[in-house]
Scaffold this motif. Structure first.
Motif, PDB file in Angstrom:
ATOM      1  N   ASN A 258      40.647  23.821  66.558  1.00 36.42           N
ATOM      2  CA  ASN A 258      41.478  22.817  67.239  1.00 36.42           C
ATOM      3  C   ASN A 258      42.166  21.861  66.272  1.00 36.42           C
ATOM      4  O   ASN A 258      42.752  20.862  66.709  1.00 36.42           O
ATOM      5  CB  ASN A 258      40.624  21.985  68.204  1.00 36.42           C
ATOM      6  CG  ASN A 258      40.105  22.801  69.352  1.00 36.42           C
ATOM      7  OD1 ASN A 258      40.757  23.742  69.803  1.00 36.42           O
ATOM      8  ND2 ASN A 258      38.917  22.453  69.835  1.00 36.42           N
ATOM      9  N   THR A 259      42.072  22.134  64.972  1.00 35.32           N
ATOM     10  CA  THR A 259      42.540  21.150  64.001  1.00 35.32           C
ATOM     11  C   THR A 259      43.538  21.695  62.975  1.00 35.32           C
ATOM     12  O   THR A 259      44.513  21.018  62.653  1.00 35.32           O
ATOM     13  CB  THR A 259      41.334  20.549  63.248  1.00 35.32           C
ATOM     14  OG1 THR A 259      40.606  21.608  62.615  1.00 35.32           O
ATOM     15  CG2 THR A 259      40.416  19.804  64.204  1.00 35.32           C
ATOM     16  N   ARG A 260      43.296  22.894  62.447  1.00 38.93           N
ATOM     17  CA  ARG A 260      44.184  23.415  61.399  1.00 38.93           C
ATOM     18  C   ARG A 260      45.591  23.605  61.950  1.00 38.93           C
ATOM     19  O   ARG A 260      45.793  24.225  62.984  1.00 38.93           O
ATOM     20  CB  ARG A 260      43.644  24.730  60.820  1.00 38.93           C
ATOM     21  CG  ARG A 260      44.576  25.356  59.775  1.00 38.93           C
ATOM     22  CD  ARG A 260      43.900  26.442  58.996  1.00 38.93           C
ATOM     23  NE  ARG A 260      42.914  25.914  58.070  1.00 38.93           N
ATOM     24  CZ  ARG A 260      43.201  25.409  56.865  1.00 38.93           C
ATOM     25  NH1 ARG A 260      44.455  25.351  56.453  1.00 38.93           N
ATOM     26  NH2 ARG A 260      42.246  24.942  56.099  1.00 38.93           N
TER      27      ARG A 260
ATOM     28  N   LYS B  43      47.378  21.518  63.345  1.00 43.32           N
ATOM     29  CA  LYS B  43      47.531  20.813  64.610  1.00 43.32           C
ATOM     30  C   LYS B  43      47.817  19.338  64.357  1.00 43.32           C
ATOM     31  O   LYS B  43      47.425  18.778  63.323  1.00 43.32           O
ATOM     32  CB  LYS B  43      46.255  20.921  65.456  1.00 43.32           C
ATOM     33  CG  LYS B  43      45.797  22.331  65.753  1.00 43.32           C
ATOM     34  CD  LYS B  43      46.576  22.945  66.887  1.00 43.32           C
ATOM     35  CE  LYS B  43      45.966  24.292  67.293  1.00 43.32           C
ATOM     36  NZ  LYS B  43      46.714  24.928  68.395  1.00 43.32           N
TER      37      LYS B  43
ATOM     38  N   VAL C  25      46.690  15.865  65.353  1.00 50.45           N
ATOM     39  CA  VAL C  25      45.435  15.368  65.908  1.00 50.45           C
ATOM     40  C   VAL C  25      45.479  13.845  66.001  1.00 50.45           C
ATOM     41  O   VAL C  25      45.871  13.168  65.038  1.00 50.45           O
ATOM     42  CB  VAL C  25      44.239  15.806  65.043  1.00 50.45           C
ATOM     43  CG1 VAL C  25      42.927  15.305  65.655  1.00 50.45           C
ATOM     44  CG2 VAL C  25      44.200  17.324  64.897  1.00 50.45           C
TER      45      VAL C  25
ATOM     46  N   GLU D 282      38.052  24.479  62.404  1.00 50.20           N
ATOM     47  CA  GLU D 282      39.500  24.591  62.284  1.00 50.20           C
ATOM     48  C   GLU D 282      40.214  25.014  63.567  1.00 50.20           C
ATOM     49  O   GLU D 282      41.438  24.916  63.655  1.00 50.20           O
ATOM     50  CB  GLU D 282      39.845  25.586  61.167  1.00 50.20           C
ATOM     51  CG  GLU D 282      39.360  25.142  59.789  1.00 50.20           C
ATOM     52  CD  GLU D 282      39.650  26.176  58.710  1.00 50.20           C
ATOM     53  OE1 GLU D 282      40.248  27.228  59.057  1.00 50.20           O
ATOM     54  OE2 GLU D 282      39.277  25.943  57.542  1.00 50.20           O
TER      55      GLU D 282
ATOM     56  N   VAL E 213      44.831  19.673  58.979  1.00 46.75           N
ATOM     57  CA  VAL E 213      45.652  19.225  60.108  1.00 46.75           C
ATOM     58  C   VAL E 213      47.096  19.061  59.637  1.00 46.75           C
ATOM     59  O   VAL E 213      47.353  18.712  58.480  1.00 46.75           O
ATOM     60  CB  VAL E 213      45.123  17.885  60.689  1.00 46.75           C
ATOM     61  CG1 VAL E 213      43.719  18.045  61.217  1.00 46.75           C
ATOM     62  CG2 VAL E 213      45.176  16.771  59.653  1.00 46.75           C
TER      63      VAL E 213
ATOM     64  N   LEU F  57      38.573  15.465  59.345  1.00 47.88           N
ATOM     65  CA  LEU F  57      39.832  16.114  59.728  1.00 47.88           C
ATOM     66  C   LEU F  57      40.800  16.210  58.557  1.00 47.88           C
ATOM     67  O   LEU F  57      41.612  17.143  58.491  1.00 47.88           O
ATOM     68  CB  LEU F  57      40.476  15.337  60.882  1.00 47.88           C
ATOM     69  CG  LEU F  57      39.720  15.402  62.221  1.00 47.88           C
ATOM     70  CD1 LEU F  57      40.261  14.355  63.186  1.00 47.88           C
ATOM     71  CD2 LEU F  57      39.827  16.798  62.827  1.00 47.88           C
TER      72      LEU F  57
ATOM     73  N   ILE G 183      33.611  17.836  66.261  1.00 46.64           N
ATOM     74  CA  ILE G 183      34.784  18.704  66.076  1.00 46.64           C
ATOM     75  C   ILE G 183      34.475  20.129  66.537  1.00 46.64           C
ATOM     76  O   ILE G 183      35.285  20.777  67.211  1.00 46.64           O
ATOM     77  CB  ILE G 183      35.231  18.687  64.597  1.00 46.64           C
ATOM     78  CG1 ILE G 183      35.714  17.278  64.208  1.00 46.64           C
ATOM     79  CG2 ILE G 183      36.330  19.716  64.355  1.00 46.64           C
ATOM     80  CD1 ILE G 183      35.967  17.102  62.723  1.00 46.64           C
TER      81      ILE G 183
ATOM     82  N   LEU H 181      47.800  13.635  61.088  1.00 46.64           N
ATOM     83  CA  LEU H 181      46.666  12.884  61.607  1.00 46.64           C
ATOM     84  C   LEU H 181      47.159  11.518  62.090  1.00 46.64           C
ATOM     85  O   LEU H 181      47.657  10.719  61.306  1.00 46.64           O
ATOM     86  CB  LEU H 181      45.606  12.700  60.511  1.00 46.64           C
ATOM     87  CG  LEU H 181      44.356  11.896  60.900  1.00 46.64           C
ATOM     88  CD1 LEU H 181      43.607  12.567  62.047  1.00 46.64           C
ATOM     89  CD2 LEU H 181      43.431  11.731  59.687  1.00 46.64           C
TER      90      LEU H 181
ATOM     91  N   THR I 206      45.605  17.709  69.830  1.00 49.33           N
ATOM     92  CA  THR I 206      44.159  17.501  69.975  1.00 49.33           C
ATOM     93  C   THR I 206      43.861  16.010  69.913  1.00 49.33           C
ATOM     94  O   THR I 206      44.401  15.305  69.052  1.00 49.33           O
ATOM     95  CB  THR I 206      43.384  18.231  68.863  1.00 49.33           C
ATOM     96  OG1 THR I 206      43.684  19.630  68.919  1.00 49.33           O
ATOM     97  CG2 THR I 206      41.881  18.026  69.029  1.00 49.33           C
TER      98      THR I 206
END
Length: 634
Positions: free
Chosen positions: A284-286, A288, A290, A282, A312, A307, A500, A315, A364
């Motif tokens: 770099n993704t939650r 975020k 992406v 998470e 995210v 993802l 990830i 996406l 990201t």
């Protein structure tokens, strides 16, 4: 005659069957009272009117109790050992209440009921009620099932899962015989649920003697390597093997026969996947935005799936294939709360990439877009360079100029000492990413650029496994490039999760200041010989290999030689010593740097001239010089 009666009963409605069962239980309760008197007085008993009333009182008491215990809602053909305890409790309670009625009747002047009759009534009721149900179950299974040949099934493993599966299969048909083995020596010779547990050393003799044709592996506590070993052994003994997934947790009292599945090739690779670290998944993704390039491909689509589950905020899915993009977009449409944007376009379009980064405020990037099929790129080198090299440069440049925080390149083991144009193009892509990482460090930008390098993933578009499956389906032959060729394999799901997590390690590990543009290496386990892989796939299809020792086999194998650009063995490292551990046991980092004196901007200008002129010989010379060893001219 019996078959007709059974089929007639089986065709009745549920309510009619319940009514018939209630009538039969009423007769059995009353009969139990009469039998109790007859046994007590050692003669066929001739009851008076008071005792007849007591006989009628037994079902009047027992039927409501049986109903309250749910014994008229269960299906007779599926009555198992668990029902015996329920019957025991219901009959015991019935006997208690009937004894109370008998005692009250005595106070009213009726004949004394001997205490022996009270005990005999309880025992006889239990015997008759339970016996009737189990006999009925046997008759239903005997006369309603198709008259097929008896199946002998081996269950490997006698733990909780193995015992439940064995019990379920055993009660599902009287034409199934279960045999069970276990690695635990303390269980050998023991009998559990009427099934004797055997020593695995006796497998060959047991299979031959009992005519066993199927095997089910239920070793949930064993590691992947041990399960793979057992599956391979049973397959080699000619069994059709199925498996219970190791990660399945079995709830108490829940049968697990529906979780059994056919063995897949991944089960034979002996890899123990490590559960993903939620923090790394998470970071770099939650919350975020992406971007995934190549979102319709094998790796790209699995990245999108992963993802979509980690929260995210948006996406962005980019692909040049309309159909592939449509497929992954449609698949993720059912994900509630997921904001997604499908973008049709190419990664080598600078204006498009800048617009995507700017309009969606991408944070990201997972750059998975690439041409990966070695022979095709070998035959179309400039398209390969355009997509793999210029595409990477374009996306990375747009990321550098925007607010992107993390850029992750999906690389390949073919980039290590490449022997193909595809591998060399991915090595050049790695060098480009490293250059942007160094540039970000010099400019004081809090941006992370890294690459993740790994081998083949099972079932990907470029993998040999789908080809072998198709060749086996057609009846062969299987085409091998070389009998000694080896490759690394992992599942697509595991690869995507590790990619990830590697991106998070690149961002949050302090060592990135020492090694900008780091290249992460995924633990691929042991290299697999492709010939052995093909043999296992044939065996999983319940077929045999046709060779000198077995000319009558089902599937032949033909060796066609290495194709242009292919290696006999792939590598993950330029130098094993350069690989350093990280906080994740399946991810290491290689402190690899670009060739000394290499100027990336000058390199790209030279490459641009080569692609304009489409001079293949000069391109190969360029890739030898820049990307490393092993390229063959022409």
């Amino acid at each position: 005659m019996m078959r007709k009666v059974i089929h007639w009963l089986a065709a009745r409605s549920r309510r009619s069957k319940q009514f018939i069962l209630v009538m039969i239980d009423s007769i059995l309760f009353s009969g139990a009272v009469w039998l109790a008197y007859s046994l007590r007085f050692n003669a066929l008993y001739d009851p008076d009117i008071n005792q007849v009333l007591l006989m009628l009182a037994a079902p009047a008491i027992g039927i409501p109790i049986m109903y309250a215990f749910g014994l008229y809602t269960s299906i007779t053909r599926y009555v198992g050992e668990h029902a015996l305890w329920t019957i025991f409790k219901a009959v015991a309670l019935t006997a208690v209440f009937w004894a109370v009625v008998a005692y009250v009747a005595r106070l009213e002047g009726s004949t004394l009921v001997p205490r022996t009759v009270l005990v005999l009534f309880w025992l006889l009721s239990l015997l008759l009620i339970s016996g009737f149900r189990y006999v009925s179950r046997w008759l239903i299974l005997e006369f309603t099932q198709e008259q097929t040949q008896r199946r002998n099934i081996l269950v490997y493993g006698a733990g909780d899962a193995g015992r439940q599966i064995a019990a379920t299969l055993k009660q599902s048909s009287n034409r199934i015989t279960i045999h069970q083995v276990d690695d635990d020596p303390t269980m050998w010779g023991a009998t559990i649920g009427g099934i004797r547990i055997s020593n695995p050393a006796d497998l060959e003799r047991l299979i031959e003697k009992k005519g066993i044709s199927e095997g089910i592996v239920t070793m949930r506590s064993a590691n992947s390597a041990r399960r793979a070993e057992v599956v391979e052994r049973l397959s080699n003994l000619g069994l059709r093997v199925r498996i219970l997934p190791a990660f399945v947790d079995i709830a108490d009292g829940k049968h697990t026969v529906d979780l059994i599945r056919d063995v897949e090739i991944g089960d034979l690779l002996g890899r123990d996947a490590v559960p993903p670290d939620p923090v790394l998944m998470e970071a770099n993704t939650r919350n975020k935005v992406v971007l995934v390039t190549g979102a319709g491909g094998s790796i790209g689509s699995e990245l999108c799936r992963q993802l979509s589950t980690v929260g995210v905020s948006k996406l962005i899915m980019l692909d040049s294939s309309e159909f592939a993009l449509y497929q992954i977009d449609r698949e993720l449409a059912s994900q509630s709360g997921l904001e997604r944007v499908a973008v049709l376009g190419s990664v080598d379009d600078p204006a498009l990439m800048r617009r995507i980064m700017r309009e969606h405020a991408v944070e990201t990037v997972f750059h998975a877009a690439a041409y990966k099929h070695v022979p095709l790129v070998e035959a179309n080198p400039f398209e390969g360079i355009k997509n793999n090299v210029w595409g990477t440069s374009t996306v990375a440049s747009a990321a550098y100029e925007s607010d992107v925080e993390v850029f992750v390149l999906i690389s390949t083991d073919k980039a290590v000492r490449p022997s193909s144009i595809m591998g060399a193009s991915k090595r050049v892509a790695e060098l480009i990413v490293q250059d942007f990482a160094e540039k970000a460090q010099k400019d004081g930008k809090a941006k992370v650029f890294c690459a993740v390098r790994f081998g083949n993933v099972i079932g990907s578009s470029g993998s040999v496994i789908p080809l072998f499956k198709e060749q086996i389906r057609r009846g062969g032959p299987i085409t091998l490039t070389h009998s000694e060729t080896t490759r690394y394999f992992m599942s697509i799901e595991e690869a995507a999760q590790l990619v990830i997590q590697a991106g998070s390690l690149a961002r949050h590990n302090d060592a990135r200041k020492q090694f900008p543009g780091r290249i992460f290496l995924l633990d691929m386990g042991q290299a697999v010989r492709i010939r052995d892989l093909a043999i296992k796939m044939v065996q999983l299809s319940n077929l045999t290999v046709s060779d000198a020792s077995n000319p009558a086999g089902d599937i032949a194998m033909h060796e066609i030689g290495l194709r242009p650009g292919e290696k006999l063995h792939e590598e993950l490292y330029f130098s094993v010593e350069a690989a350093k551990p990280t906080s994740h046991q399946k991810i290491t980092v290689a402190a690899e740097s670009a060739p000394e004196g290499l100027d990336i901007e000058e390199m790209m200008r030279e490459l641009q001239d080569l692609t304009i002129s489409e001079d293949r010989d000069r391109l190969l010379e360029f890739l030898r010089r820049v990307a490393g060893m092993g390229l063959e001219a022409g």
